[in-house]
Design a protein around this motif. Sequence first.
Motif, PDB file in Angstrom:
ATOM      1  N   VAL A  81       0.817  -1.214   0.000  1.00  0.00           N
ATOM      2  CA  VAL A  81       0.000   0.000   0.000  1.00  0.00           C
ATOM      3  C   VAL A  81       0.851   1.264   0.000  1.00  0.00           C
ATOM      4  O   VAL A  81       0.357   2.348  -0.315  1.00  0.00           O
ATOM      5  N   THR A  82       2.136   1.132   0.343  1.00  0.00           N
ATOM      6  CA  THR A  82       3.013   2.307   0.358  1.00  0.00           C
ATOM      7  C   THR A  82       4.004   2.305  -0.796  1.00  0.00           C
ATOM      8  O   THR A  82       4.956   3.094  -0.805  1.00  0.00           O
ATOM      9  N   VAL A  83       3.797   1.442  -1.782  1.00  0.00           N
ATOM     10  CA  VAL A  83       4.765   1.280  -2.861  1.00  0.00           C
ATOM     11  C   VAL A  83       4.981   2.569  -3.655  1.00  0.00           C
ATOM     12  O   VAL A  83       6.072   2.809  -4.191  1.00  0.00           O
ATOM     13  N   PHE A  84       3.969   3.423  -3.726  1.00  0.00           N
ATOM     14  CA  PHE A  84       4.089   4.662  -4.490  1.00  0.00           C
ATOM     15  C   PHE A  84       4.655   5.821  -3.663  1.00  0.00           C
ATOM     16  O   PHE A  84       4.918   6.892  -4.208  1.00  0.00           O
ATOM     17  N   THR A  85       4.828   5.641  -2.370  1.00  0.00           N
ATOM     18  CA  THR A  85       5.133   6.757  -1.477  1.00  0.00           C
ATOM     19  C   THR A  85       6.392   7.520  -1.866  1.00  0.00           C
ATOM     20  O   THR A  85       6.355   8.746  -2.075  1.00  0.00           O
ATOM     21  N   ILE A  86       7.515   6.836  -1.942  1.00  0.00           N
ATOM     22  CA  ILE A  86       8.768   7.529  -2.263  1.00  0.00           C
ATOM     23  C   ILE A  86       8.739   8.126  -3.672  1.00  0.00           C
ATOM     24  O   ILE A  86       9.115   9.305  -3.844  1.00  0.00           O
ATOM     25  N   LYS A 130      -4.429   5.034  -2.144  1.00  0.00           N
ATOM     26  CA  LYS A 130      -5.514   5.125  -3.115  1.00  0.00           C
ATOM     27  C   LYS A 130      -5.102   4.569  -4.468  1.00  0.00           C
ATOM     28  O   LYS A 130      -5.894   3.906  -5.156  1.00  0.00           O
ATOM     29  N   LEU A 131      -3.858   4.826  -4.874  1.00  0.00           N
ATOM     30  CA  LEU A 131      -3.366   4.290  -6.144  1.00  0.00           C
ATOM     31  C   LEU A 131      -3.254   2.775  -6.096  1.00  0.00           C
ATOM     32  O   LEU A 131      -3.562   2.088  -7.070  1.00  0.00           O
ATOM     33  N   PHE A 132      -2.811   2.263  -4.950  1.00  0.00           N
ATOM     34  CA  PHE A 132      -2.698   0.813  -4.796  1.00  0.00           C
ATOM     35  C   PHE A 132      -4.052   0.140  -4.990  1.00  0.00           C
ATOM     36  O   PHE A 132      -4.157  -0.920  -5.623  1.00  0.00           O
ATOM     37  N   LEU A 133      -5.099   0.741  -4.439  1.00  0.00           N
ATOM     38  CA  LEU A 133      -6.437   0.146  -4.513  1.00  0.00           C
ATOM     39  C   LEU A 133      -6.962   0.040  -5.937  1.00  0.00           C
ATOM     40  O   LEU A 133      -7.893  -0.712  -6.196  1.00  0.00           O
ATOM     41  N   LYS A 134      -6.359   0.766  -6.871  1.00  0.00           N
ATOM     42  CA  LYS A 134      -6.796   0.701  -8.263  1.00  0.00           C
ATOM     43  C   LYS A 134      -6.308  -0.569  -8.967  1.00  0.00           C
ATOM     44  O   LYS A 134      -6.933  -1.042  -9.905  1.00  0.00           O
TER      45      LYS A 134
END
Length: 262
Positions: A172-177, A196-200
Amino acid sequence: MNSKINSKIDLKIQNGYTLETGSLIDESVNTFKKTFLISGVAVILLAIFTILIYGTILVLIYGLSDFTSTMTEFQASQSSAVGMLSTVIIATVTSAFFAPITAGFIHANHLAKNNQEIGINVFFDFYKSTFFKDLFLSHLIIGLTGGLLSSSLSLINLEILTYFVQLFISMVTVFTIPLVIYGGQNYENALTKSFKLFLKQPLLIFVALLLAIIGVFIGIIALCIGIIFTAPYYYSMVYAIYNQAIGFEEKSVIDEIGQEEF
């Protein structure tokens, strides 16, 4: 914050995006092949720094007794809630200071994709950027969340679930950095928008990261030392996921505001 990129990210959150497993593998492998040697050197340096830092912390806490008694005392303290909490806090704060290096591993793939020069300084450049605060705070929140949940599960003898907790948090935090360094997001927005992006595309992200982890552990099969050079493949996959999901303008935010701040 670049309003154009911010709008693009919000549009992806609203309308979704597409990922293709084969394309992710191809892209991640291609950038990994260009970065694995310099990334392997960075892993060795990081391991040395980590040992020195944690060793210093243990000495400061437990004194200059012999190593065996120090480690015995340290392990004994882990059975108590206070000991676990102390360990989580120390480990989380320490790892948060390494967040800019993680950003460097991801950014090395961006440079490789664009056929730019990659030096060892790339893995440390984000310490000098204005992104440091948001990288540190986002990692601090992620680490504390995962550490506290894992410690709580250990206390009630559900250690096996800690692996699933850590995996879920990683996904769920893969996009954070990437959202911080490429999307110009602060740590709060980066964490929220990453979720939110992960949930897509949760299933495809899970498969992609699982394949990356398998790729990393191929290094263990290669007489253990191989993992030094395969470990950075995980970040090649993270970069590929961000690139395929969000993408870049002809001139990315890292070029517009990041490089001049290093």
